[in-house]
Structure formats: C-alpha cells, structure tokens
Enzyme design. Structure first.
Site, PDB file in Angstrom:
ATOM      1  N   SER A   1       0.800  -1.233   0.000  1.00 18.38           N
ATOM      2  CA  SER A   1       0.000   0.000   0.000  1.00 18.38           C
ATOM      3  C   SER A   1       0.826   1.272   0.000  1.00 18.38           C
ATOM      4  CB  SER A   1      -0.959   0.008   1.196  1.00 18.38           C
ATOM      5  OG  SER A   1      -2.064  -0.837   0.962  1.00 18.38           O
TER       6      SER A   1
ATOM      7  N   LYS B   1       0.049   3.670  -2.729  1.00 19.51           N
ATOM      8  CA  LYS B   1      -0.989   4.695  -2.674  1.00 19.51           C
ATOM      9  C   LYS B   1      -0.407   6.104  -2.530  1.00 19.51           C
ATOM     10  CE  LYS B   1      -4.634   1.710  -0.764  1.00 19.51           C
ATOM     11  NZ  LYS B   1      -4.047   0.494  -0.193  1.00 19.51           N
TER      12      LYS B   1
ATOM     13  N   SER C   1      -6.385   3.139   4.483  1.00 17.41           N
ATOM     14  CA  SER C   1      -5.685   2.425   3.407  1.00 17.41           C
ATOM     15  C   SER C   1      -6.685   1.706   2.513  1.00 17.41           C
ATOM     16  CB  SER C   1      -4.658   1.430   3.963  1.00 17.41           C
ATOM     17  OG  SER C   1      -3.726   1.045   2.968  1.00 17.41           O
TER      18      SER C   1
ATOM     19  N   LYS D   1       2.705   6.603   5.525  1.00 18.00           N
ATOM     20  CA  LYS D   1       1.891   5.489   5.045  1.00 18.00           C
ATOM     21  C   LYS D   1       2.529   4.162   5.425  1.00 18.00           C
ATOM     22  CE  LYS D   1      -1.700   4.048   2.719  1.00 18.00           C
ATOM     23  NZ  LYS D   1      -1.714   2.821   3.549  1.00 18.00           N
TER      24      LYS D   1
END
Length: 290
Positions: free
Chosen positions: A111, A114, A171, A273
């Site tokens: 992720s 992202k 997320s 993140k």
C-alpha cells in the site's frame, strides 16, 4: 528560533522475500490478476519472483551515499535493524540520505503504492482539475476490490476529501480505485500516469501495475525511490501534509484507526503510510518534524 527538519524513512520487512511455492511458478500472468468483477484479486497467488523481477543486467542503480559514510567516526554508529531488509533515512529539506541499507533493493511496495496515487491527486487539486468537494460515484469494481477498505457502497456518491481520508487513514483499496477512476477515467490510465510520474521524479527502480499495491506482476519499488516520492509530497504540497497525521477517520459510522502507529507513540511523527501483503511483509514510510 526553532529549527525544523523533516525526515522520511522507508522500511521494508525481510519477510518480503519468502520463497514462492513451486506450483505457482509455472503460472502465466498478463497484468494484474482480476476477480469475477474485474477488480484486482486480493487472493491471487502471484509469486514473489513475478511481482519483483530481478533488475536487468544493464540496469545502473542510483548512487546512494549516506552521510554516515562521509562523516565516519564523527557521528554515532547507526542502529542495526536485523529484521529489516532495506531502509533509507532522508532529510526532506535537503534530500540528503543520512543512513541507508540496501537502498536500491527491489521490493513489493504494497500500500505504499498509494502515495503515488496521492501525489497525482495533489497535483490535480493544486491545478484545479479536481476539488475536495467534488462528488464521485463509487464504481462496482471499487466495491469488489478486497483487502483494507473504507466500506464504500457501489453507486453511492462520496467526496474527494472523504476518498483521500479513506486512502490515507483506512488504506482503503475501494477508495483508491474510486479516486483513480475519477482522476484518469480508468485504473489502467492512472497506472500509466503513475509510471510516467515515477520516471519524472527519477524513480528509476520502480514500476507500478495497479493503483493500490495488491500483488501484481512487475509491481516493485525500492526504499530509495519511495523516499524520493515522499520528499516530493512533503516539499511540493506542504498544505496537504496534515492529512497524513490524522489518527482516526469515520465514514458511514465506521471509525478506523490509522495503520501508522508512529503517530500514536512518537510525538514528532506527522505521516506518512504503511503497507502489508504476504509478499511485501510489513512496510513503512514515516515522516517526522523536529
């Protein structure tokens, strides 16, 4: 007068390199594996060697010269992270890499992908092509995308601001697909934009195949490249940095906590993140301001 230094760190867990099962290595993959709804399949068994292929023989990795090697014995020895396969600690202000280990090692970013979606969205916001108040229709393919989610319902309307919060805090893969489709018309178009942007930023050891980081062939990055992306977000879009420090987000009466636990245990942390898949292991890009 206070002096502020923002640092970004990319950590890649060693479990990202678990050996693929022998019966999976013979499968042939053409793009991201899809489920019956046409969404990227969270349950697809894509071998690690397919997700993260070896660099070609003629690939020249970016030069990484940590300042610890320049300063020598004038600074303390960096700590050892025995369970981390690669990392970079970078000054966001100068771009100097303070300390690193296997900075150019290819890994599955999960992720952390992202963040590139967020970077492109921030460009669109700054240029006025989209607005935080825009209402976006949730496509069925977003609802059908498994993994972490903000629990969007197909056909409903959701604001760009809510989608951004759902991507950063939850997320949410459903939020990522919805925003990507709104930005570029399709996930495929957005992936093309992501790869073009990576090239523009000098992320020469990165290639994306989907918008959210689910397992897909030829979907890889490195700690060094992800630190470059993080620095671009911090330096180019300081007005949006508070989004990454949000600890909790509630959508449709569902309250979720940010996966970035640094926000809860380290007072100077202000982003960015986390990511996790079976292939990628646990990964983190963290930012702090002191």
């Amino acid at each position: 007068k206070n002096r502020y230094l923002t640092l970004s760190i990319a950590l890649m867990s060693a479990v990202a390199f678990a050996a693929p099962q022998a019966n999976s290595a013979m499968q042939t993959f053409q793009g991201p594996p899809l489920n019956r709804y046409g969404a990227v399949d969270v349950n697809a068994n894509v071998p690690v060697s397919v997700q993260v292929p070896a660099a070609p023989a003629n690939f020249v990795p970016p030069v990484v010269t940590p300042l610890t090697t320049v300063w020598g014995n004038s600074i303390p020895t960096p700590p050892a992270f025995n369970d981390v396969s690669s990392y970079v600690l970078m000054s966001a202000k100068s771009g100097d890499i303070l300390v690193a280990s296997n900075a150019n090692q290819r890994v599955a970013p999960a992720s952390l992908t992202k963040l590139m979606l967020m970077y492109i969205a921030m460009q669109a916001l700054q240029s006025g092509n989209i607005h935080l108040t825009d209402q976006v229709r949730v496509p069925t393919v977003a609802w059908a995308t498994g993994g972490s989610r903000m629990f969007l319902s197909p056909g409903t309307q959701v604001s760009v601001q809510d989608l951004i919060s759902g991507i950063i805090v939850d997320s949410g893969n459903d939020a990522a697909v919805t925003l990507a489709t709104y930005l570029a018309g399709s996930q495929t178009n957005l992936v093309t934009m992501m790869n073009n942007t990576a090239a523009q930023l000098g992320m020469t050891n990165t290639h994306f195949e989907d918008v959210m980081g689910l397992p897909a062939p030829n979907h890889y990055s490195s700690a060094r490249d992800l630190a470059v992306l993080t620095r671009a977000i911090i330096e180019e879009f300081p007005q949006y940095m508070p989004w990454f420090g949000v600890k909790f987000y509630t959508y449709d009466k569902i309250r979720q906590a940010n996966f970035n636990k640094l926000l809860f245990i380290y007072p100077d942390a202000d982003g960015m993140k986390t990511g996790s898949t079976d292939a990628a292991g646990f990964s983190l890009i963290g930012s702090a301001k002191r």
